[in-house]
Write a protein that holds these residues in place. Structure first.
Motif, PDB file in Angstrom:
ATOM      1  N   PHE A   1       9.269  15.275  -6.434  1.00 54.39           N
ATOM      2  CA  PHE A   1       8.521  16.415  -5.908  1.00 54.39           C
ATOM      3  C   PHE A   1       8.909  16.616  -4.442  1.00 54.39           C
ATOM      4  N   GLU A   2       9.503  17.758  -4.144  1.00 55.34           N
ATOM      5  CA  GLU A   2      10.027  17.982  -2.787  1.00 55.34           C
ATOM      6  C   GLU A   2       8.936  17.987  -1.725  1.00 55.34           C
ATOM      7  N   ASP A   3       7.732  18.427  -2.086  1.00 51.73           N
ATOM      8  CA  ASP A   3       6.671  18.553  -1.092  1.00 51.73           C
ATOM      9  C   ASP A   3       5.800  17.301  -0.999  1.00 51.73           C
ATOM     10  N   THR A   4       6.197  16.222  -1.671  1.00 48.69           N
ATOM     11  CA  THR A   4       5.408  14.987  -1.651  1.00 48.69           C
ATOM     12  C   THR A   4       6.096  13.939  -0.785  1.00 48.69           C
ATOM     13  N   LYS A   5       5.331  13.348   0.121  1.00 47.25           N
ATOM     14  CA  LYS A   5       5.870  12.324   1.012  1.00 47.25           C
ATOM     15  C   LYS A   5       5.278  10.962   0.671  1.00 47.25           C
ATOM     16  N   LEU A   6       6.102   9.926   0.859  1.00 51.65           N
ATOM     17  CA  LEU A   6       5.677   8.559   0.567  1.00 51.65           C
ATOM     18  C   LEU A   6       5.733   7.706   1.826  1.00 51.65           C
ATOM     19  N   ALA A   7       4.809   6.768   1.899  1.00 51.08           N
ATOM     20  CA  ALA A   7       4.825   5.775   2.978  1.00 51.08           C
ATOM     21  C   ALA A   7       4.382   4.439   2.393  1.00 51.08           C
ATOM     22  N   PHE A   8       4.998   3.343   2.878  1.00 48.48           N
ATOM     23  CA  PHE A   8       4.705   2.018   2.359  1.00 48.48           C
ATOM     24  C   PHE A   8       4.340   1.061   3.492  1.00 48.48           C
ATOM     25  N   THR A   9       3.352   0.256   3.272  1.00 49.37           N
ATOM     26  CA  THR A   9       3.068  -0.883   4.146  1.00 49.37           C
ATOM     27  C   THR A   9       2.836  -2.090   3.247  1.00 49.37           C
TER      28      THR A   9
ATOM     29  N   SER B   1      13.683  -4.307   0.603  1.00 53.33           N
ATOM     30  CA  SER B   1      14.750  -3.399   0.160  1.00 53.33           C
ATOM     31  C   SER B   1      14.422  -2.776  -1.197  1.00 53.33           C
ATOM     32  N   LEU B   2      13.512  -3.398  -1.968  1.00 49.44           N
ATOM     33  CA  LEU B   2      13.098  -2.826  -3.240  1.00 49.44           C
ATOM     34  C   LEU B   2      12.519  -1.429  -3.057  1.00 49.44           C
ATOM     35  N   LEU B   3      11.809  -1.245  -1.954  1.00 45.45           N
ATOM     36  CA  LEU B   3      11.109   0.019  -1.732  1.00 45.45           C
ATOM     37  C   LEU B   3      12.070   1.171  -1.464  1.00 45.45           C
ATOM     38  N   LYS B   4      13.292   0.865  -1.035  1.00 43.65           N
ATOM     39  CA  LYS B   4      14.257   1.916  -0.720  1.00 43.65           C
ATOM     40  C   LYS B   4      14.747   2.654  -1.961  1.00 43.65           C
ATOM     41  N   SER B   5      14.615   2.021  -3.126  1.00 44.69           N
ATOM     42  CA  SER B   5      15.100   2.642  -4.365  1.00 44.69           C
ATOM     43  C   SER B   5      14.054   3.526  -5.029  1.00 44.69           C
TER      44      SER B   5
ATOM     45  N   ALA C   1       0.854  -1.180   0.000  1.00 44.56           N
ATOM     46  CA  ALA C   1       0.000   0.000   0.000  1.00 44.56           C
ATOM     47  C   ALA C   1       0.896   1.237   0.000  1.00 44.56           C
ATOM     48  N   VAL C   2       0.766   2.061  -1.035  1.00 41.07           N
ATOM     49  CA  VAL C   2       1.600   3.252  -1.191  1.00 41.07           C
ATOM     50  C   VAL C   2       0.754   4.477  -0.848  1.00 41.07           C
ATOM     51  N   THR C   3       1.165   5.204   0.159  1.00 40.13           N
ATOM     52  CA  THR C   3       0.468   6.433   0.546  1.00 40.13           C
ATOM     53  C   THR C   3       1.242   7.626  -0.005  1.00 40.13           C
ATOM     54  N   VAL C   4       0.560   8.452  -0.799  1.00 42.12           N
ATOM     55  CA  VAL C   4       1.168   9.629  -1.416  1.00 42.12           C
ATOM     56  C   VAL C   4       0.529  10.869  -0.816  1.00 42.12           C
ATOM     57  N   THR C   5       1.326  11.699  -0.145  1.00 38.84           N
ATOM     58  CA  THR C   5       0.814  12.888   0.530  1.00 38.84           C
ATOM     59  C   THR C   5       1.560  14.141   0.075  1.00 38.84           C
TER      60      THR C   5
END
Length: 279
Positions: free
Chosen positions: A61-69, A52-56, A7-11
């Motif tokens: 966009f500087e103002d966009t944050k990502l989170a993964f579960t 470790s795939l998610l680390k790459s 699940a990719v959260t884009v904020t």
């Protein structure tokens, strides 16, 4: 096959960011995506997943944050999952409609494609798939031999079959897509299309008048030479799965193999492009 869902959260929510991330994750082995209120969910065979795939994965966009579960998901009824996520019929140029068997629609269309959308990519909602459908609607298909490479749900090849192609071969490396495409052929009573599981090596020595490939930039660049060998002189190659900024390098690779640029479409920076093999 067991899959892992990430699940990719884009904020804040950003459709362009979603597309960029999906393209990156597609190159990492993620096979399917579904949009959510918080971003999107990405699916990959559990055997191929490593956190470790998610680390790459990066976003420009500087103002966009990502989170993964992530969580492991066993085989489930994907029709029910899509039902929960609201599948809307797709209409292309008022000539073609893609819908589920139980969807109620008004009006009539020259071409109607029924699908049971499962985990495979290519339901028609993504810009690349809809642009490929537009190209097919504009192309004289009758009596031709067609290859649908990376066929997903099979809708590109099925539209060609409905436009009276002599024969259509759909090839996909994903087992989910392979099984789903076979089901969709039966659902549409299509007898002039077959589905095979594998990659470009499955093409073999066969020849085609039209080759469709909606995959991603890197795979296209690797396989263009294989497509060229299977096209008859004057045959058409229609590609998608890449961005506007990738069009030049795709065209350059095509030109190395006598595939001349014909035209392209652009929707939300996603491109579909057509090339003709020199006679």
């Amino acid at each position: 096959m067991e899959y892992t869902k990430v699940a990719v959260t884009v904020t804040p929510s950003n459709e362009i960011a979603n597309d960029l991330l999906m393209a990156q994750m597609g190159e990492l082995g993620f096979e399917s995506f579904s949009e959510t209120d918080y971003g999107f969910d990405a699916y990959i065979p559990t055997k191929d997943f490593n956190s470790s795939l998610l680390k790459s994965i990066e976003i420009p966009f500087e103002d966009t944050k990502l989170a993964f579960t992530n969580e492991v998901m066993p085989d489930v009824n994907w029709n029910e999952e899509w039902e929960k996520n609201y599948f809307q019929p797709i209409i292309i140029d008022d000539k073609c409609i893609v819908r589920r068997p139980f969807d109620k629609v008004e009006g009539s269309y020259k071409h109607e494609i029924l699908i049971e959308p499962k985990m495979s990519f290519g339901t028609g909602h993504h810009s690349t798939t809809s642009q490929m459908l537009q190209f097919i609607l504009e192309t004289d298909i009758k009596g031709t031999k067609v290859l649908d490479m990376g066929c997903g749900t099979g809708i590109l090849g099925m539209l060609c079959a409905k436009k009276k192609a002599a024969s259509v071969v759909g090839i996909d490396i994903d087992e989910w897509a392979y099984n789903n495409a076979i089901e969709n052929l039966a659902l549409n009573n299509i007898s002039n299309m077959t589905i095979e599981m594998g990659g470009a090596e499955k093409i073999g020595e066969r020849s085609f008048e039209i080759i469709l490939a909606n995959i991603n930039r890197n795979i296209l660049l690797e396989d263009i030479k294989k497509y060229q060998k299977s096209l008859v002189p004057g045959g058409k190659l229609i590609l998608s799965g890449f961005y506007q900024e990738d069009l030049e390098i795709i065209t350059q690779e095509c030109q190395k193999h006598q595939l001349n640029y014909y035209s392209h479409k652009n929707d939300n920076n996603w491109v579909a492009a057509a090339y003709i093999l020199a006679k």
